[in-house]
Design a protein around this motif. Structure first.
Motif, PDB file in Angstrom:
ATOM      1  N   GLY A  31       0.800  -1.218   0.000  1.00 26.63           N
ATOM      2  CA  GLY A  31       0.000   0.000   0.000  1.00 26.63           C
ATOM      3  C   GLY A  31       0.832   1.267   0.000  1.00 26.63           C
ATOM      4  N   ILE A  32       2.140   1.126  -0.116  1.00 25.02           N
ATOM      5  CA  ILE A  32       3.038   2.275  -0.135  1.00 25.02           C
ATOM      6  C   ILE A  32       3.693   2.323  -1.503  1.00 25.02           C
ATOM      7  CG2 ILE A  32       5.053   3.361   0.920  1.00 25.02           C
ATOM      8  CD1 ILE A  32       4.358   1.745   3.473  1.00 25.02           C
ATOM      9  N   PRO A  33       3.459   3.384  -2.266  1.00 24.71           N
ATOM     10  CA  PRO A  33       4.027   3.457  -3.622  1.00 24.71           C
ATOM     11  C   PRO A  33       5.547   3.311  -3.621  1.00 24.71           C
ATOM     12  CG  PRO A  33       2.497   5.262  -3.233  1.00 24.71           C
ATOM     13  CD  PRO A  33       2.693   4.568  -1.925  1.00 24.71           C
ATOM     14  N   GLY A  34       6.037   2.429  -4.467  1.00 24.42           N
ATOM     15  CA  GLY A  34       7.470   2.254  -4.628  1.00 24.42           C
ATOM     16  C   GLY A  34       8.147   1.388  -3.587  1.00 24.42           C
ATOM     17  N   MET A  35       7.424   0.956  -2.568  1.00 17.76           N
ATOM     18  CA  MET A  35       8.040   0.141  -1.524  1.00 17.76           C
ATOM     19  C   MET A  35       8.163  -1.302  -1.972  1.00 17.76           C
ATOM     20  SD  MET A  35       6.932  -0.631   2.324  1.00 17.76           S
ATOM     21  CE  MET A  35       6.939  -2.396   2.340  1.00 17.76           C
ATOM     22  N   LYS A  36       9.326  -1.887  -1.704  1.00 20.59           N
ATOM     23  CA  LYS A  36       9.574  -3.290  -2.027  1.00 20.59           C
ATOM     24  C   LYS A  36      10.122  -3.980  -0.788  1.00 20.59           C
ATOM     25  CE  LYS A  36      12.539  -2.810  -5.258  1.00 20.59           C
ATOM     26  NZ  LYS A  36      13.465  -3.045  -6.353  1.00 20.59           N
ATOM     27  N   LEU A  37      10.015  -5.278  -0.789  1.00 16.65           N
ATOM     28  CA  LEU A  37      10.557  -6.067   0.311  1.00 16.65           C
ATOM     29  C   LEU A  37      12.082  -6.031   0.307  1.00 16.65           C
ATOM     30  CD1 LEU A  37      10.061  -7.922   2.688  1.00 16.65           C
ATOM     31  CD2 LEU A  37       9.848  -9.829   1.099  1.00 16.65           C
ATOM     32  N   GLY A  38      12.675  -5.999  -0.861  1.00 20.46           N
ATOM     33  CA  GLY A  38      14.131  -5.928  -0.953  1.00 20.46           C
ATOM     34  C   GLY A  38      14.786  -7.289  -0.846  1.00 20.46           C
ATOM     35  N   LEU A  39      14.250  -8.260  -1.543  1.00 19.08           N
ATOM     36  CA  LEU A  39      14.792  -9.621  -1.478  1.00 19.08           C
ATOM     37  C   LEU A  39      16.264  -9.691  -1.860  1.00 19.08           C
ATOM     38  CD1 LEU A  39      11.833 -11.691  -2.963  1.00 19.08           C
ATOM     39  CD2 LEU A  39      12.560 -11.549  -0.576  1.00 19.08           C
ATOM     40  N   ALA A  40      16.668  -8.863  -2.827  1.00 16.10           N
ATOM     41  CA  ALA A  40      18.077  -8.876  -3.249  1.00 16.10           C
ATOM     42  C   ALA A  40      19.000  -8.452  -2.107  1.00 16.10           C
ATOM     43  CB  ALA A  40      18.271  -7.969  -4.456  1.00 16.10           C
ATOM     44  N   ASN A  41      18.482  -7.651  -1.191  1.00 11.96           N
ATOM     45  CA  ASN A  41      19.297  -7.222  -0.051  1.00 11.96           C
ATOM     46  C   ASN A  41      19.596  -8.370   0.903  1.00 11.96           C
ATOM     47  OD1 ASN A  41      19.482  -4.551  -0.927  1.00 11.96           O
ATOM     48  ND2 ASN A  41      17.508  -4.070  -0.041  1.00 11.96           N
ATOM     49  N   LEU A  42      18.827  -9.424   0.809  1.00  8.13           N
ATOM     50  CA  LEU A  42      19.101 -10.623   1.598  1.00  8.13           C
ATOM     51  C   LEU A  42      20.491 -11.158   1.279  1.00  8.13           C
ATOM     52  CD1 LEU A  42      18.156 -12.853   3.517  1.00  8.13           C
ATOM     53  CD2 LEU A  42      17.048 -13.940   1.563  1.00  8.13           C
ATOM     54  N   VAL A  43      20.830 -11.140   0.012  1.00  7.25           N
ATOM     55  CA  VAL A  43      22.150 -11.600  -0.422  1.00  7.25           C
ATOM     56  C   VAL A  43      23.230 -10.672   0.128  1.00  7.25           C
ATOM     57  CG1 VAL A  43      23.626 -12.000  -2.431  1.00  7.25           C
ATOM     58  CG2 VAL A  43      21.227 -12.673  -2.497  1.00  7.25           C
ATOM     59  N   ILE A  44      22.995  -9.371   0.075  1.00 11.21           N
ATOM     60  CA  ILE A  44      23.998  -8.397   0.516  1.00 11.21           C
ATOM     61  C   ILE A  44      24.234  -8.503   2.020  1.00 11.21           C
ATOM     62  CG2 ILE A  44      24.577  -5.937   0.625  1.00 11.21           C
ATOM     63  CD1 ILE A  44      24.553  -7.255  -2.231  1.00 11.21           C
ATOM     64  N   VAL A  45      23.163  -8.567   2.793  1.00 17.12           N
ATOM     65  CA  VAL A  45      23.302  -8.666   4.255  1.00 17.12           C
ATOM     66  C   VAL A  45      24.033  -9.948   4.629  1.00 17.12           C
ATOM     67  CG1 VAL A  45      22.045  -8.877   6.434  1.00 17.12           C
ATOM     68  CG2 VAL A  45      21.270  -7.242   4.716  1.00 17.12           C
TER      69      VAL A  45
END
Length: 164
Positions: A31-45
């Motif tokens: 419900g927030i425009p442009g917000m994503k879960l950021g799955l790719a950041n899982l790899v980075i963290v």
């Protein structure tokens, strides 16, 4: 860098790109425009706790550039680079501070990623009122950062047994 390390970096970059692609295919709308879960950041963290920082930074930048060229555009790259680079440096600093778990580091990364993107948005649209979006993005960064951190913690406990 050894051949084995190069292969790990390439594999992690590809994995982050796949996560980014999957997220683009099945957007998680909160419900927030442009917000994503950021799955790719899982790899980075996760990689931040397994590899040297310069290699993780290269994975982060390569992932952003490649995903932007393949699935996005130059403005997407601008926002993602700003958020990704700020997020990386915040997570890197906090990783070495006492009192921060991988979940806390991930939350700080999620929040700083949103701040970096918001600062670029203020410059691009030449309107400081975009900053009014900050409270919503801070909450979103905390929630998504915590989710990514919890998963990264579980992955790390499994993967750290593998010698990189």
């Amino acid at each position: 860098m050894t051949t084995k390390r190069i292969a790990y970096c390439a594999m992690l970059t590809a994995l982050a790109m796949i996560f980014g692609y999957v997220e683009a295919l099945f957007p998680f709308s909160f419900g927030i425009p442009g917000m994503k879960l950021g799955l790719a950041n899982l790899v980075i963290v996760t990689a931040l706790y397994l590899l040297p920082a310069y290699q993780v930074f290269c994975i982060q930048v390569a992932r952003i550039v490649l995903i932007s060229f393949l699935f996005g555009n130059m403005s997407m790259m601008l926002y993602s680079i700003a958020g990704g680079v700020l997020s990386f440096f915040v997570m890197y600093v906090l990783k070495y501070r006492t009192g921060y778990s991988i979940i806390g580091v991930s939350v700080a990364g999620g929040v700083s990623h949103n701040i970096g993107q918001l600062l670029v948005a203020c410059i691009v649209v030449e309107n400081s009122k975009v900053i009014l979006y900050l409270p919503i993005l801070l909450i979103a960064g905390v929630v998504t950062g915590a989710l990514i951190g919890i998963v990264a913690q579980r992955i790390r406990s499994t993967v750290k047994k593998v010698r990189l």
